[in-house]
Enzyme design. Structure first.
Site, mmCIF file in Angstrom:
data_model
loop_
_atom_site.group_PDB
_atom_site.id
_atom_site.type_symbol
_atom_site.label_atom_id
_atom_site.label_comp_id
_atom_site.label_asym_id
_atom_site.label_seq_id
_atom_site.Cartn_x
_atom_site.Cartn_y
_atom_site.Cartn_z
ATOM 1 N N ASP A 13 0.822 -1.221 0.000
ATOM 2 C CA ASP A 13 0.000 0.000 0.000
ATOM 3 C C ASP A 13 0.853 1.267 0.000
ATOM 4 O O ASP A 13 0.632 2.167 -0.817
ATOM 5 C CB ASP A 13 -0.911 0.035 1.243
ATOM 6 C CG ASP A 13 -2.021 -1.008 1.174
ATOM 7 O OD1 ASP A 13 -2.423 -1.382 0.055
ATOM 8 O OD2 ASP A 13 -2.475 -1.442 2.252
ATOM 9 N N ARG A 92 0.930 4.137 17.238
ATOM 10 C CA ARG A 92 0.444 5.150 16.292
ATOM 11 C C ARG A 92 0.702 6.597 16.697
ATOM 12 O O ARG A 92 1.130 7.399 15.865
ATOM 13 C CB ARG A 92 -1.050 4.938 15.980
ATOM 14 C CG ARG A 92 -1.378 3.567 15.416
ATOM 15 C CD ARG A 92 -0.465 3.183 14.290
ATOM 16 N NE ARG A 92 -0.791 1.877 13.721
ATOM 17 C CZ ARG A 92 -0.080 1.279 12.777
ATOM 18 N NH1 ARG A 92 1.001 1.856 12.302
ATOM 19 N NH2 ARG A 92 -0.429 0.100 12.319
ATOM 20 N N ASP A 121 -6.466 2.837 12.989
ATOM 21 C CA ASP A 121 -5.153 3.479 12.914
ATOM 22 C C ASP A 121 -5.186 4.850 12.240
ATOM 23 O O ASP A 121 -4.461 5.757 12.632
ATOM 24 C CB ASP A 121 -4.157 2.546 12.218
ATOM 25 C CG ASP A 121 -3.839 1.342 13.095
ATOM 26 O OD1 ASP A 121 -3.858 1.514 14.330
ATOM 27 O OD2 ASP A 121 -3.595 0.252 12.559
ATOM 28 N N SER A 173 -3.364 -9.692 7.468
ATOM 29 C CA SER A 173 -2.813 -8.358 7.658
ATOM 30 C C SER A 173 -2.165 -8.353 9.039
ATOM 31 O O SER A 173 -2.815 -8.658 10.038
ATOM 32 C CB SER A 173 -3.931 -7.318 7.580
ATOM 33 O OG SER A 173 -3.485 -6.124 8.175
HETATM 34 N N1 ARG Z 1 -7.223 -4.022 15.847
HETATM 35 C C1 ARG Z 1 -5.988 -3.534 16.322
HETATM 36 C C2 ARG Z 1 -6.100 -2.073 16.685
HETATM 37 O O1 ARG Z 1 -7.033 -1.446 16.359
HETATM 38 C C3 ARG Z 1 -4.866 -3.744 15.352
HETATM 39 C C4 ARG Z 1 -4.963 -3.004 14.064
HETATM 40 C C5 ARG Z 1 -3.889 -3.328 13.058
HETATM 41 N N2 ARG Z 1 -3.970 -4.695 12.721
HETATM 42 C C6 ARG Z 1 -3.458 -5.281 11.653
HETATM 43 N N3 ARG Z 1 -3.604 -6.556 11.577
HETATM 44 N N4 ARG Z 1 -2.871 -4.650 10.691
HETATM 45 O O2 ARG Z 1 -5.244 -1.537 17.322
#
Ligand code: ARG
Length: 389
Positions: A13, A92, A121, A173
Site C-alpha cells: 500500500d 500510532r 489506525d 494483515s
Molecule cells: N485491531 C488492532 C487495533 O485497532 C490492530 C490493528 C492493526 N492490525 C493489523 N492486523 N494490521 O489496534
C-alpha cells in the site's frame, strides 16, 4: 512545490502511495519507524526510491516507544476489552509525532499514511497529528484512490517497474512491534473459525509448546520491570527475553471480536507473551503494596486508560491526568512476582515486596494472631447503619 511526509512501511500500500503522490506532482518524503518489528529497511528504502521518493528517514524509536508509551501503559495495566494489550494502538501516536516532526524539518505542508477508511489506525494517526499541529493537511489516499484490490495495486507497480515485497498471496494483515503482534483478515474474518496455525508468528501452538513446567521470577522497581530470575536487564532486552521464554510455552495468544472506534466489530488475534506476563506480574506486586481504595480506583483507571489508547487520545489532557494518578501510585511498586509457566499458560505462585502491606500476624488463622476480633462487631454495626430502616 507540494511536499508530503508519508508514513512508509515498505509494504504494498505505502509503496503505491509513493508513486501515487509523485504522479500528482508531490515531492515525497518517506518516514519509516523502527518500533521493534522484524524488518529489512534496505530493500524497502530502495523500493521507495524507485517509486519516486525524494528522501527517506529511518528512525529507531524503540527506546522512546518503551519509555514513553509501553511503560506508562504497563503501569496502568491497560488491556482493551480484556484481551488486547494494545501494541499497535500504542505505536500510532509515536509515528504521528515523528510525521509532524519531519514535516516541520522538511517544511512540508502535508502528511500522509496508508491506513484504510475503516480501521482505527487512521483515527489514531490523524487525531494525534492534528493535536500536535492542526495546520498540517492530512491525505489518506487509500480512502479514495482508484485501486480497489491488491491485484490492481500490484499491476500499477508492475506497470511502472517498481519492485514489491509481495511474494505469495498475502493471507493476513499483520502489524508487529516489540509489545506484540496484531493479526487479521483471511480465515480470521469468520469469528466462528479457529485461527489457523499459520496465523501466529512468535507463540507456539499447544501441540508444539514446551511441556515441562518451569518457574520464572520478574522483579519490578517503582512500577518498571528490571529483572528476570534475579538477573538485571534493560527493559528492551527484558521484553525480548520474555517474548521468547513465554512464547515457547504458547503463552500470550488472544482471540478477540473487538469494538472498533469507527463503529464496526472486527475479529483479530494477538500475540503478546511478554506484555501479558508483565502486566500480570505488575498487578501481583500492586496487590501487596497498594491500599484497598487506591487498588480499586486503579482498576477503573486501567479501563479508561486502555480506551484512551485504543481511541487515539494519547496526546490529551485526560491521558495526562490519569498518568499523574498512576505515577503517584507506582512509587512503592517494587518487588518480585513468581510464576509457573506451563503448556499454554502461566500462574502466579508467589509475590513479595519490601513495601508489602500484607501482615501475617493480622491475616493468620493459626498461632500468633494479633487481630482484635472483639472490634469486628461494632465495625459491622456501623457499616450496616446507613441501610437500616
Ligand atoms: N485491531 C488492532 C487495533 O485497532 C490492530 C490493528 C492493526 N492490525 C493489523 N492486523 N494490521 O489496534
Amino acid at each position: 512545490m507540494k511536499k508530503v511526509v508519508l508514513a512508509y512501511s515498505g509494504g504494498l500500500d505505502t509503496t503505491c502511495c509513493v508513486k501515487w503522490f509523485a504522479d500528482r506532482g508531490f515531492k515525497v518524503v518517506c518516514f519509516m519507524a523502527d518500533l521493534g518489528q522484524p524488518h529489512d529497511f534496505a530493500p524497502a528504502k530502495k523500493r521507495a526510491k524507485i517509486a519516486g521518493a525524494s528522501k527517506i528517514y529511518i528512525k529507531d524509536l524503540r527506546q522512546e516507544f518503551i519509555k514513553d508509551y509501553i511503560l506508562p501503559s504497563l503501569k496502568a495495566n491497560a488491556i482493551y476489552e480484556e484481551k488486547y494489550t494494545l501494541a499497535t494502538a500504542l505505536g500510532r501516536p509515536l509515528i504521528a509525532k515523528y510525521l509532524v516532526d519531519v514535516a516541520h524539518k522538511e517544511k512540508a505542508q502535508y502528511i500522509a499514511h496508508g491506513c484504510t477508511g475503516k480501521g482505527n489506525d487512521q483515527v489514531r494517526i490523524e487525531v494525534s497529528s492534528m493535536i500536535l499541529d492542526k495546520k498540517l493537511k492530512i491525505i489518506a489516499p487509500l480512502r479514495f484512490w482508484e485501486f480497489k484490490t491488491r491485484e490492481e495495486e500490484l499491476k500499477y507497480l508492475a506497470k511502472h517497474k517498481i519492485p514489491t515485497d509481495v511474494t505469495k498471496k498475502k493471507v493476513y494483515s499483520i502489524d508487529e512491534n516489540i509489545w506484540g503482534i496484531s493479526i487479521e483478515c483471511g480465515a480470521l474474518e469468520d469469528p466462528w473459525v479457529e485461527p489457523p496455525s499459520d496465523a501466529y508468528r512468535i507463540t507456539k501452538s499447544l501441540a508444539n509448546a514446551k511441556s515441562k513446567p518451569t518457574y520464572l521470577t520478574i522483579g519490578f522497581k517503582a512500577g518498571v520491570p528490571v529483572e528476570i530470575n534475579g538477573k538485571k536487564y534493560p527493559v528492551m532486552d527484558l521484553i525480548k527475553k520474555l517474548n521468547k521464554i513465554a512464547g515457547a510455552y504458547g503463552i500470550g495468544r488472544t482471540d478477540l471480536v473487538e469494538n472498533r472506534l469507527i463503529g464496526i466489530k472486527s475479529r483479530e488475534i494477538y500475540e503478546a507473551p511478554a506484555a501479558h506476563i508483565l502486566i500480570s506480574a505488575h498487578k501481583e506486586i500492586e496487590s501487596l503494596v497498594l491500599d484497598r481504595e487506591t487498588a480499586h480506583k486503579k482498576q477503573k483507571v486501567a479501563l479508561d486508560y486502555a480506551d484512551i489508547i485504543y481511541y487515539g487520545l494519547w496526546f490529551t489532557p485526560q491521558k495526562k491526568k490519569l498518568d499523574n494518578f498512576i505515577n503517584e501510585t507506582q512509587k512503592k511498586v517494587t518487588g518480585v512476582a513468581r510464576f509457573k509457566l506451563f503448556k499454554g499458560g502461566f500462574a502466579c505462585v508467589g509475590r513479595k515486596s519490601p513495601y508489602s502491606l500484607y501482615k501475617k500476624e493480622l491475616a493468620t488463622y493459626g498461632k500468633g494472631d494479633k487481630f482484635d476480633h472483639s472490634k469486628a462487631e461494632s465495625f459491622i454495626k456501623n457499616w450496616a447503619k446507613p441501610y437500616l430502616k
